[in-house]
Design an enzyme around this catalytic site. Structure first.
Site, PDB file in Angstrom:
ATOM      1  CB  CYS A 292      -3.442   6.214  -1.580  1.00  0.00           C
ATOM      2  SG  CYS A 292      -5.170   6.772  -1.483  1.00  0.00           S
TER       3      CYS A 292
ATOM      4  CB  CYS B  50      -5.181  12.348   3.524  1.00  0.00           C
ATOM      5  SG  CYS B  50      -5.273  12.708   1.764  1.00  0.00           S
TER       6      CYS B  50
ATOM      7  CG  ASP C 152      -8.611  10.266   3.716  1.00  0.00           C
ATOM      8  OD1 ASP C 152      -7.667  10.775   3.082  1.00  0.00           O
ATOM      9  OD2 ASP C 152      -9.268   9.305   3.256  1.00  0.00           O
TER      10      ASP C 152
ATOM     11  CG  HIS D 227      -9.268   6.126  -0.286  1.00  0.00           C
ATOM     12  ND1 HIS D 227      -8.840   7.298   0.276  1.00  0.00           N
ATOM     13  CD2 HIS D 227     -10.592   6.280  -0.511  1.00  0.00           C
ATOM     14  CE1 HIS D 227      -9.877   8.133   0.379  1.00  0.00           C
ATOM     15  NE2 HIS D 227     -10.947   7.532  -0.090  1.00  0.00           N
TER      16      HIS D 227
HETATM   17  N1  DGL Z   1      -6.694   8.886   0.968  1.00  0.00           N
HETATM   18  C1  DGL Z   1      -5.944   9.868   0.293  1.00  0.00           C
HETATM   19  C2  DGL Z   1      -4.442   9.607   0.359  1.00  0.00           C
HETATM   20  O1  DGL Z   1      -3.959   8.927   1.240  1.00  0.00           O
HETATM   21  C3  DGL Z   1      -6.312  10.279  -1.109  1.00  0.00           C
HETATM   22  C4  DGL Z   1      -7.606   9.981  -1.707  1.00  0.00           C
HETATM   23  C5  DGL Z   1      -8.065  11.012  -2.741  1.00  0.00           C
HETATM   24  O2  DGL Z   1      -7.575  11.014  -3.876  1.00  0.00           O
HETATM   25  O3  DGL Z   1      -8.896  11.801  -2.369  1.00  0.00           O
HETATM   26  O4  DGL Z   1      -3.711  10.125  -0.448  1.00  0.00           O
END
Ligand code: DGL
Length: 305
Positions: free
Chosen positions: A217, A99, A35, A219
């Site tokens: 996302c 990600c 990620d 995160h």
């Molecule tokens: N964790 C990432 C996602 O699922 C994105 C985070 C970032 O913007 O770097 O899209």
């Protein structure tokens, strides 16, 4: 809300010593997971729960993050660099792109370049959300890269008769979540959640209201409780860690490369700050890992090699 108020179930002394990785594709080879940062730990947690015998190597590319507002060419190049590194240095037998942004930008390219490697991507759970929704009004939050991608538009179009989607790009939110680990303070991330959720219209179980929220996302899983408090108890929250873990199991079974003896080891690597990744893992994973260490993946080989 302070991050260090969260329970940290893994004491530092429980961490395992480092061991060398194996080369070559075999059942004992690791599954690679990457990620742009700590978000993919939410997927790693589900993978470890589903596949406790597997050895995982996680690459947090936070030295080159965030991906979400950077554009397809940048994200594709980082995904190529990271994948080549995981193959060369860890001999991975499968790759999970933990990600959404990288999946949207790069999964097709990675599959073309690595036809022998099972590659699993994550994408926003629009389909399960439509099935779960009673009002048929579904909220979707994600990075700008994800929600403006051609792949996301195609997914949304293919499901347009199943629900109406209210889509909100959340610029800066993934980065704020990442920084909250360093500062041990979630207040900036929570302020951004409030800002974006308030622009999406009404949440609730009545006709015309959004009753399901998709976390597009990885995160955002780390502020799931705060998001739940903002949207209210009648709104279901959909994330994709568990379905991705089940899909990974199916692909490993099909390739006959499921590990049969454990316990699996979990190795954490980063292009950013190992202490920060270790702190996030210790608080959020709920199982022991090897100590995080820094890696410097070389430039990717040119396309076609
Ligand atoms: N964790 C990432 C996602 O699922 C994105 C985070 C970032 O913007 O770097 O899209």
């Amino acid at each position: 809300m302070r991050l260090n108020s969260l329970p940290c179930p893994v004491p530092a002394e429980a961490l395992l010593p480092s061991t060398l990785t194996r080369a070559g594709i075999q059942p004992t080879a690791p599954v690679g997971v990457f990620d742009s940062g700590i978000g993919g730990l939410s997927v790693l947690k589900a993978l470890h729960a589903e596949l406790p015998l597997e050895h995982f190597v996680y690459l947090d590319d936070s030295g080159f993050a965030p991906y979400g507002e950077r554009g397809d060419a940048y994200v594709t190049e980082r995904s190529r660099v990271v994948t080549q590194h995981l193959r060369r240095h860890h001999g991975i037998k499968a790759l999970v792109i933990a990600c959404n942004t990288a999946t949207m930008a790069a999964v097709a390219q990675l599959r073309t370049e690595h036809p022998d490697l099972p590659i699993i991507g994550v994408e926003p759970g629009l389909k399960p959300a439509a099935a779960a929704s009673h009002t048929k009004r579904v909220g979707v939050i994600g990075t700008r890269g994800t929600v403006t991608s051609a792949k996301f538009h195609a997914l949304r179009r293919s499901l347009q008769d199943q629900a109406e989607y209210v889509v909100q790009p959340c610029d800066g939110l993934a980065d704020a979540i990442h920084r909250s680990v360093a500062s041990a303070d979630l207040s900036n991330a929570i302020a951004l959640c409030q800002k974006y959720i308030s622009t999406m219209g009404r949440f609730g179980a009545q006709a015309g209201e959004i009753d399901t929220l998709v976390l597009g996302c990885t995160h955002y899983v780390f502020v799931q409780d705060q998001l739940a408090a903002l949207v209210g108890p009648q709104v279901q929250i959909v994330s994709t860690g568990e379905p991705v873990a089940r899909h990974t199991r199916r692909l490993l079974e099909a390739a006959q490369t499921l590990a049969s003896a454990g316990p699996g080891r979990v190795q954490l690597t980063t292009t950013g700050d190992p202490a920060l990744l270790q702190a996030a893992a210790r608080c959020w994973l709920g199982f022991a890992t090897e100590p995080a260490f820094e890696v410097r993946p070389e430039q990717a080989l040119p396309l076609g090699l």
